[in-house]
Design a protein around this motif. Structure first.
Motif, short mmCIF file in Angstrom:
data_model
loop_
_atom_site.label_atom_id
_atom_site.label_comp_id
_atom_site.label_asym_id
_atom_site.label_seq_id
_atom_site.Cartn_x
_atom_site.Cartn_y
_atom_site.Cartn_z
N UNK A 88 -10.79 -6.45 -0.16
CA UNK A 88 -9.92 -6.40 1.01
C UNK A 88 -9.15 -7.68 1.28
N UNK A 89 -9.37 -8.70 0.47
CA UNK A 89 -8.72 -10.00 0.70
C UNK A 89 -7.32 -10.01 0.10
N UNK A 90 -6.40 -10.81 0.69
CA UNK A 90 -5.11 -11.00 0.03
C UNK A 90 -5.32 -11.67 -1.31
N UNK A 91 -4.62 -11.20 -2.32
CA UNK A 91 -4.87 -11.67 -3.67
C UNK A 91 -3.58 -12.16 -4.32
N UNK A 92 -3.53 -13.47 -4.58
CA UNK A 92 -2.49 -14.03 -5.40
C UNK A 92 -3.12 -14.31 -6.76
N UNK A 93 -3.18 -15.58 -7.15
CA UNK A 93 -3.90 -15.90 -8.39
C UNK A 93 -5.39 -15.56 -8.28
N UNK A 94 -5.96 -15.73 -7.06
CA UNK A 94 -7.38 -15.50 -6.80
C UNK A 94 -7.51 -14.93 -5.39
N UNK A 95 -8.42 -14.00 -5.14
CA UNK A 95 -8.65 -13.54 -3.76
C UNK A 95 -9.08 -14.71 -2.87
N UNK A 96 -8.55 -14.75 -1.64
CA UNK A 96 -8.81 -15.87 -0.75
C UNK A 96 -9.17 -15.36 0.65
N UNK A 97 -10.26 -15.90 1.19
CA UNK A 97 -10.63 -15.65 2.59
C UNK A 97 -10.10 -16.82 3.39
N UNK A 98 -8.98 -16.61 4.05
CA UNK A 98 -8.26 -17.69 4.71
C UNK A 98 -8.58 -17.75 6.20
N UNK A 99 -8.33 -18.92 6.76
CA UNK A 99 -8.54 -19.15 8.20
C UNK A 99 -7.20 -19.26 8.90
N UNK A 100 -7.15 -18.75 10.11
CA UNK A 100 -5.95 -18.88 10.94
C UNK A 100 -6.38 -19.31 12.34
N UNK A 101 -6.90 -20.53 12.39
CA UNK A 101 -7.28 -21.17 13.65
C UNK A 101 -8.35 -20.38 14.41
N UNK A 102 -9.22 -19.71 13.69
CA UNK A 102 -10.37 -19.04 14.29
C UNK A 102 -11.60 -19.45 13.52
N UNK A 103 -12.63 -19.89 14.21
CA UNK A 103 -13.84 -20.39 13.57
C UNK A 103 -14.96 -19.36 13.68
N UNK A 104 -15.53 -18.93 12.56
CA UNK A 104 -16.62 -17.96 12.62
C UNK A 104 -17.91 -18.61 13.10
N UNK A 105 -18.82 -17.81 13.56
CA UNK A 105 -20.16 -18.29 13.86
C UNK A 105 -20.81 -18.77 12.55
N UNK A 106 -21.69 -19.77 12.68
CA UNK A 106 -22.33 -20.33 11.49
C UNK A 106 -23.08 -19.25 10.70
N UNK A 107 -23.75 -18.34 11.41
CA UNK A 107 -24.49 -17.29 10.73
C UNK A 107 -23.56 -16.39 9.91
N UNK A 108 -22.38 -16.12 10.47
CA UNK A 108 -21.41 -15.30 9.74
C UNK A 108 -20.92 -16.03 8.51
N UNK A 109 -20.59 -17.31 8.65
CA UNK A 109 -20.08 -18.08 7.51
C UNK A 109 -21.11 -18.14 6.39
#
Length: 238
Positions: A77-98
């Protein structure tokens, strides 16, 4: 589990995100890596890869996540250019999620994490990392930044590799910088005009020149990567 590689710049502008992207591109020739953006206050690793306009999941889409991750489904489900990337847009996940997401993705393939540049790496990423790569410039101010970052690594310093950054001629002092910082030198990353041109034209960093050689040395230096990828990883020089 596949290896988790954390790449950090002691100062801004040293090319940590570029090295992250190129390392992932080289790994993708042999396996299924994922790039993870841990710079939650930055512009997004998807922009570095020139896929910020593509649909796909970002960290904020995982805000409600709890428990184990279906990592294969997430990766698809990730955007894929050369490699799939899970990107951030000024939102910080909970540590447990990360932690859950990173460990889940590491079951599918290597994970390369781009953390914010500066004098400290979040201890969570250090705990998750099999290898930490620190980029340090060879100007006096940059070396002081490197000293500050090296002093905060704690036990992670035992699995940290140094990449120095600067003009090609500065490679002569790279070994001394490693001795000064107490970190083993992986490679010297020489200035690469092509990287700047690619960025100016909105292209993802390509595996060529000095950054390719450093990324190749990094891939070949990770024992866990050799075990999980097989000897084919040693053919990346071609």
């Amino acid at each position: 589990m596949h290896p988790v590689i954390v790449i950090a710049g002691a100062s801004g502008g040293l090319g940590a995100s570029t090295l992250t992207a190129v390392t992932g591109t080289l790994l993708s020739r042999e396996c299924s890596p994922t790039l993870v953006d841990a710079d939650f206050g930055g512009g997004g690793l998807d922009a570095t890869l020139a896929v910020e306009h593509l649909d796909g999941l970002r960290w904020e889409d995982l805000a409600e996540h709890e428990g184990e991750v279906d990592a294969s489904r997430l990766r698809r489900g990730l955007p894929e250019g050369p490699v799939p990337v899970l990107a951030a847009r000024r939102w910080r996940p909970q540590a447990a999620t990360a932690r859950s997401v990173t460990r889940g993705l590491a079951h599918v393939g290597p994970v390369v994490i781009d953390v914010p540049s500066g004098p400290r790496v979040d201890p969570m990423w250090l705990e998750l990392a099999d290898v930490v790569v620190v980029l340090v410039g060879l100007r006096p101010r940059w070396l002081r930044d490197g000293e500050a970052l090296a002093a905060t690594l704690g036990e992670a310093s035992e699995r940290t590799l140094l990449v120095t950054r600067g003009p090609r001629r500065a490679s002569r002092v790279a070994d001394r910088a490693g001795e000064h910082l107490g970190l083993p030198l992986l490679e010297h990353l020489a200035d690469e005009p092509g990287v700047i041109r690619d960025e100016a034209h909105g292209r993802a960093p390509r595996p060529r020149g000095a950054v390719r050689e450093v990324a190749r040395a990094l891939v070949e230096s990770v024992p866990q990567a050799r075990a999980s990828l097989g000897e084919g990883v040693l053919g990346l020089a071609s």
